[in-house]
Design an enzyme around this catalytic site. Sequence first.
Site, short mmCIF file in Angstrom:
data_model
loop_
_atom_site.label_atom_id
_atom_site.label_comp_id
_atom_site.label_asym_id
_atom_site.label_seq_id
_atom_site.Cartn_x
_atom_site.Cartn_y
_atom_site.Cartn_z
N HIS A 179 0.85 -1.21 0.00
CA HIS A 179 0.00 0.00 0.00
C HIS A 179 0.87 1.24 0.00
O HIS A 179 1.49 1.58 1.01
CB HIS A 179 -0.93 0.01 1.22
CG HIS A 179 -1.91 1.15 1.18
ND1 HIS A 179 -3.26 0.96 1.00
CD2 HIS A 179 -1.73 2.49 1.24
CE1 HIS A 179 -3.87 2.13 0.98
NE2 HIS A 179 -2.95 3.08 1.12
N HIS A 186 1.60 5.39 -2.12
CA HIS A 186 1.13 6.47 -3.02
C HIS A 186 2.32 7.07 -3.73
O HIS A 186 2.92 8.04 -3.26
CB HIS A 186 0.37 7.53 -2.23
CG HIS A 186 -0.91 7.03 -1.64
ND1 HIS A 186 -2.13 7.18 -2.25
CD2 HIS A 186 -1.15 6.32 -0.50
CE1 HIS A 186 -3.08 6.61 -1.51
NE2 HIS A 186 -2.50 6.08 -0.43
N GLN A 232 -9.47 9.57 -5.09
CA GLN A 232 -9.14 10.22 -3.81
C GLN A 232 -10.25 11.13 -3.27
O GLN A 232 -10.51 11.16 -2.07
CB GLN A 232 -7.85 11.04 -4.00
CG GLN A 232 -7.50 11.99 -2.87
CD GLN A 232 -6.82 11.31 -1.71
OE1 GLN A 232 -5.67 10.90 -1.79
NE2 GLN A 232 -7.55 11.15 -0.60
N HIS A 252 -9.28 2.08 0.11
CA HIS A 252 -9.12 2.76 1.39
C HIS A 252 -10.49 2.62 2.06
O HIS A 252 -11.48 3.15 1.55
CB HIS A 252 -8.80 4.23 1.18
CG HIS A 252 -7.40 4.49 0.71
ND1 HIS A 252 -6.94 4.06 -0.50
CD2 HIS A 252 -6.37 5.12 1.32
CE1 HIS A 252 -5.67 4.43 -0.63
NE2 HIS A 252 -5.29 5.07 0.46
N GLU A 308 -11.02 4.69 6.82
CA GLU A 308 -9.82 5.33 7.39
C GLU A 308 -10.28 6.53 8.20
O GLU A 308 -10.16 7.68 7.80
CB GLU A 308 -8.83 5.75 6.30
CG GLU A 308 -7.49 6.22 6.90
CD GLU A 308 -6.51 6.77 5.88
OE1 GLU A 308 -6.85 6.81 4.68
OE2 GLU A 308 -5.41 7.17 6.29
N ASP A 352 2.45 3.23 2.82
CA ASP A 352 1.46 4.28 2.55
C ASP A 352 2.09 5.58 2.05
O ASP A 352 1.81 6.00 0.94
CB ASP A 352 0.59 4.54 3.79
CG ASP A 352 -0.75 5.17 3.46
OD1 ASP A 352 -1.01 5.40 2.27
OD2 ASP A 352 -1.54 5.44 4.38
N TRP A 362 0.78 13.87 3.69
CA TRP A 362 0.24 13.21 4.88
C TRP A 362 1.30 12.83 5.90
O TRP A 362 1.02 12.69 7.07
CB TRP A 362 -0.54 11.95 4.47
CG TRP A 362 -1.71 12.27 3.61
CD1 TRP A 362 -2.97 12.61 4.05
CD2 TRP A 362 -1.76 12.31 2.18
NE1 TRP A 362 -3.78 12.86 2.97
CE2 TRP A 362 -3.09 12.69 1.82
CE3 TRP A 362 -0.83 12.09 1.16
CZ2 TRP A 362 -3.49 12.84 0.49
CZ3 TRP A 362 -1.23 12.22 -0.16
CH2 TRP A 362 -2.54 12.60 -0.49
ZN LIG Z 1 -3.26 5.13 1.26
#
Ligand SMILES: [Zn+2]
Length: 432
Positions: free
Chosen positions: A58, A60, A153, A211, A214, A310, A316
């Site tokens: 997982h 990005h 997203q 996702h 979350e 991630d 993030w």
């Molecule tokens: Zn993610």
Amino acid sequence: MALDLIVKHARLPDGRQDIDIACEGGRIVAVERAITGGAARILDARGRLLAPPFVDPHFHLDATLSMGTPRLNRSGTLLEGIALWGELKPLLTPDAVIERALRYCDLAVSQGLLAIRSHVDVCDDRLVGVEALIEVRRRVSSYLDLQLVAFPQDGYFRSPGAAANLTRALDMGVEVVGGIPHFERSMAEGAASVEALCRIAAERGLQVDMHCDETDDPQSRHIETLAAETHRLGLGGRVTASHLTSMHSMDNYYVSKLLPLMTESGVAAIANPLINIVIQGRHDTYPKRRGMTRVPELRSHGIPVAFGGDCVMDPWYPLGQADMLEVAAMGLHVAQLTGLDDMRWCFEAVTTEAARIIGLEGYGLTVGCHADMVLLQARDPIEAIRLKPPRLAVIRRGKVIAEAAERSSLLAIEGRPARLDPADYAPAAGGD
Ligand SMILES: [Zn+2]
């Protein structure tokens, strides 16, 4: 016949010692003691741990290494991160995304991370990230397996154009269907998005990786819909629920119903410990929830679980270094997985379990598998998690594609050893 490579005197993750592994034509052709004969290269593992490469199930890749552009995430929350990514998206160019992603893959290779499942945002009518990461997938294919997930997203229903863009992304060659039901406008629309996306995957014969939940909201229960749709459409073994942080906060009675439903459906789970521990619980005072999903309970119900990275230096998460052992170590701590078997499992969560969930072909250290391996300056998986040691050699298809020097320190203390190897501190029974 000379082989391409023999790794000698290795210790394997299952505890077998003094094992040689011979590689030819990109595959493992022998795993046994004292292999004789020549090879283009012979690598002496000297009793160190030889593992299959790390797998990040997982990530990005379209956002990585963008930290600070156009600004930093002041609050540290998921929602400011999503807003910040929304500010950055119109500024993206294919060349810039490709350059950042390739730089990240360089780092990944140096860390023995040779397979990544990356989500790619499809809520941009230009599909810059999709175009860029398809090109990156092509360019890295000789040294790294990159799998792409079409990720809406800003919401499959909530974002205008997301549904059409997701279809276009799949038509362009993105191979997994993503989703974000907790970000839709209502619980009902979230559930509808799960149904729509699972239907697309069923029709196209694709995998799903959403996702899912979350959030710290104990009422966010899209995993229930995802498990039910997986069961209804017969998608078991092809569906992954990423994050599942709401499970941390759910009522125990409800979870006692949910876990068997997940087992029955064949849904897999991915926790992202580094991100969950910093993003979740942000609205709490004290006590602050950890937010990571219920890893031991999922495992004890036979649900496949892995750990993902991630984010690395993006809107993030400001830290990270493509080190799946750092991810495993955080997961171990947050879930309090300190039993011997539990600690060993944390290593599997970033290697074999992750490979199984994303459906990696030819993965492992048995005859016939791809000759992909990483040699670590550690004796066993638990020591690897403890030390996060140098990747002495990273092997892809029988060729060494990255090397690092051993870590050691020179001491100048009278009466004490002159040289210290941090990997010499393993307990005598360590890992056995
Ligand atoms: Zn993610």
